[in-house]
Design a protein around this motif. Structure first.
Motif, mmCIF file in Angstrom:
data_model
loop_
_atom_site.group_PDB
_atom_site.id
_atom_site.type_symbol
_atom_site.label_atom_id
_atom_site.label_comp_id
_atom_site.label_asym_id
_atom_site.label_seq_id
_atom_site.Cartn_x
_atom_site.Cartn_y
_atom_site.Cartn_z
ATOM 1 N N TRP A 25 0.825 -1.209 0.000
ATOM 2 C CA TRP A 25 0.000 0.000 0.000
ATOM 3 C C TRP A 25 0.856 1.254 0.000
ATOM 4 C CZ3 TRP A 25 -4.857 0.416 -1.210
ATOM 5 C CH2 TRP A 25 -5.566 1.582 -0.905
ATOM 6 N N LEU A 53 0.221 -0.237 -8.752
ATOM 7 C CA LEU A 53 -1.219 -0.299 -8.521
ATOM 8 C C LEU A 53 -1.855 1.083 -8.697
ATOM 9 C CD1 LEU A 53 -1.265 -2.619 -5.366
ATOM 10 C CD2 LEU A 53 -1.745 -3.260 -7.747
ATOM 11 N N LEU A 67 -10.572 -1.863 -2.424
ATOM 12 C CA LEU A 67 -9.644 -2.910 -2.848
ATOM 13 C C LEU A 67 -10.239 -3.796 -3.930
ATOM 14 C CD1 LEU A 67 -7.620 -4.261 0.213
ATOM 15 C CD2 LEU A 67 -6.889 -2.760 -1.628
ATOM 16 N N ASP A 68 -11.547 -3.947 -3.944
ATOM 17 C CA ASP A 68 -12.177 -4.699 -5.033
ATOM 18 C C ASP A 68 -11.854 -4.063 -6.381
ATOM 19 O OD1 ASP A 68 -13.289 -6.737 -3.578
ATOM 20 O OD2 ASP A 68 -15.336 -5.968 -3.638
ATOM 21 N N TYR A 71 -8.286 -4.848 -7.233
ATOM 22 C CA TYR A 71 -8.203 -6.255 -7.638
ATOM 23 C C TYR A 71 -8.697 -6.433 -9.077
ATOM 24 C CZ TYR A 71 -9.922 -11.046 -8.147
ATOM 25 O OH TYR A 71 -10.218 -12.292 -8.632
ATOM 26 N N LEU A 74 -6.204 -5.365 -11.582
ATOM 27 C CA LEU A 74 -5.172 -6.384 -11.746
ATOM 28 C C LEU A 74 -5.658 -7.515 -12.646
ATOM 29 C CD1 LEU A 74 -3.624 -6.721 -8.172
ATOM 30 C CD2 LEU A 74 -2.344 -6.261 -10.266
ATOM 31 N N CYS A 94 0.086 -5.519 1.485
ATOM 32 C CA CYS A 94 -1.226 -5.505 0.828
ATOM 33 C C CYS A 94 -1.159 -6.184 -0.537
ATOM 34 C CB CYS A 94 -1.721 -4.067 0.682
ATOM 35 S SG CYS A 94 -3.379 -3.914 -0.003
ATOM 36 N N GLY A 95 0.001 -6.076 -1.188
ATOM 37 C CA GLY A 95 0.193 -6.791 -2.442
ATOM 38 C C GLY A 95 0.140 -8.291 -2.252
ATOM 39 N N TYR A 97 -1.850 -9.749 -0.030
ATOM 40 C CA TYR A 97 -3.304 -9.983 0.085
ATOM 41 C C TYR A 97 -3.932 -10.077 -1.309
ATOM 42 C CZ TYR A 97 -8.121 -8.896 1.732
ATOM 43 O OH TYR A 97 -9.472 -8.896 2.001
ATOM 44 N N LEU A 98 -3.565 -9.142 -2.173
ATOM 45 C CA LEU A 98 -4.080 -9.155 -3.535
ATOM 46 C C LEU A 98 -3.537 -10.347 -4.325
ATOM 47 C CD1 LEU A 98 -3.703 -5.341 -4.212
ATOM 48 C CD2 LEU A 98 -5.878 -6.570 -4.110
ATOM 49 N N ALA A 101 -5.540 -13.405 -3.809
ATOM 50 C CA ALA A 101 -6.779 -13.381 -4.588
ATOM 51 C C ALA A 101 -6.523 -13.738 -6.044
ATOM 52 C CB ALA A 101 -7.438 -12.010 -4.483
ATOM 53 N N LEU A 199 -11.257 -7.115 0.563
ATOM 54 C CA LEU A 199 -11.962 -7.689 -0.573
ATOM 55 C C LEU A 199 -13.325 -8.208 -0.127
ATOM 56 C CD1 LEU A 199 -8.964 -9.627 -2.147
ATOM 57 C CD2 LEU A 199 -9.993 -7.516 -3.002
#
Length: 279
Positions: A25, A53, A67-68, A71, A74, A94-95, A97-98, A101, A199
Motif C-alpha cells: 500500500w 497499482l 480494494l475490489d 483487484y 489487476l 497488501c500486495g 493480500y491481492l 486473490a 476484498l
C-alpha cells in the motif's frame, strides 16, 4: 471502465517465464525492485513484471473506490497482458493480500506464489500483534540521532549504526519517494474505511492452492504480525513458511542473504514443479 482506466504502469526486466510482482500500500515498483532484482538478476529465464497499482507509482487512481476495484484492475491487466500464459506471482504486504486473490482466480496458470509479510487480516483492530520491543537496545545511539531521523524511522528494532544506516537508506531511497508520489486524496479514504480496505470475497474458502509457495513473515512485524498467517499452511500444501527473527514489516533490512536463499529455494521448487507438469 474505459481502456485507459484499466492500464497499469509496469517496469519489465528480463525474458522468459513471467513473474508478476505486486507492491504494498502506497508503495511502487521501486520498492520491490530494490529487494528482488539483486536476486532475480542472477537467475536467468524470468521476465519480472513490476506493476504499479492504481494511485501509486506512475499509475493514476482513475476512480478506484476500494480494494475490489484495485483487484479488478489487476485482473484486467493479467487478462490483457498475460492471457492464458503460465506465470509466477509475488506480493508484499497488501500486495500479498491481492496476490492471494489472484492466485485463487488463476490457480491453473500460477506455478508459484511468494508472499512477503502478507496482510492476512485487513482490519487493523483484528490483527494479532505483539507490542514493540527492541532486540538490540542502545539508548546512546538513539539519543544521538537527529529529531528528523527519529521521526522518519520510528521504532528501531536493532539499534546499531549499521542497521540504522541500512534502514534509513531504504526509507530515503524507496519508501518516502513512493509515499510522496502516491495519490493520498484517493487512497487515504480507502485505507481509513475497514469495509473498503478489504476484498468482498473470502480467500480462505475453496480449493487449496497446490503450486510451490513461500511465505516470509517477520517475527517483530508491528504492522501485520505473523500469527495470523499461520493458517496459510492449511491452504497451501506445498508451502514453506518462514518467520524471521529480526524481521520487521520492511524486511529484508540486513538479513538480505537469508532472504535471497529463501527466494532461490522457492525458484528451485517452482522449476521442479514445472518440470513435472511437462512430463
Amino acid at each position: 471502465m474505459t481502456d485507459s482506466e484499466s492500464i497499469l504502469s509496469t517496469h519489465e526486466i528480463g525474458d522468459g517465464l513471467p513473474i508478476l510482482i505486486i507492491h504494498g500500500w502506497q508503495m511502487d515498483t521501486r520498492v520491490e525492485e530494490l529487494d528482488f532484482e539483486p536476486i532475480f538478476s542472477k537467475l536467468p529465464g524470468f521476465r519480472r513484471i513490476y506493476v504499479d497499482l492504481p494511485g501509486m507509482g506512475a499509475t493514476p487512481a482513475n476512480n478506484v473506490k476500494d480494494l475490489d476495484d484495485i483487484y479488478h484492475r489487476l485482473v484486467q491487466f493479467i487478462d490483457s497482458r498475460l492471457g492464458t500464459s503460465r506465470f509466477l506471482l509475488v506480493g508484499s504486504s497488501c500486495g500479498g493480500y491481492l496476490a492471494r486473490a489472484i492466485a485463487q482466480k488463476y490457480s491453473e496458470q500460477v506455478d508459484g506464489l511468494l508472499l512477503r509479510v502478507p496482510i492476512i487480516e485487513p482490519r487493523d483492530s483484528a490483527r494479532d500483534l505483539d507490542a514493540f520491543r527492541p532486540l538490540v537496545e542502545d539508548k546512546g545511539i538513539i539519543s544521538s540521532m537527529s529529531d528528523q531521523d527519529r521521526a522518519l524511522l520510528g521504532n528501531i528494532l536493532i539499534q546499531t549504526p549499521a542497521y540504522i544506516q541500512a534502514l534509513k537508506a531504504k526509507y530515503e531511497g524507496v519508501y518516502l519517494p513512493a509515499e510522496d508520489s502516491s495519490d493520498a486524496k484517493v487512497l487515504d479514504p480507502i485505507r481509513a474505511d475497514p469495509q473498503r480496505y478489504q476484498l468482498s470475497f473470502s480467500l480462505d474458502e475453496g480449493a487449496k492452492f497446490l503450486a510451490p509457495t513461500l511465505v516470509v513473515c517477520g517475527r517483530q512485524d508491528e504492522s501485520v504480525g505473523y500469527r495470523d498467517s499461520l493458517r496459510l499452511l492449511g491452504l497451501y500444501p506445498r508451502s514453506t513458511y518462514i518467520v524471521l527473527d529480526r524481521g520487521t514489516h520492511g524486511l529484508p533490512i540486513d538479513e538480505t542473504g537469508v532472504f535471497e536463499a529463501l527466494v532461490r529455494d522457492w525458484i528451485f521448487r517452482v522449476n521442479e514443479w514445472r518440470a513435472r507438469l511437462e512430463i
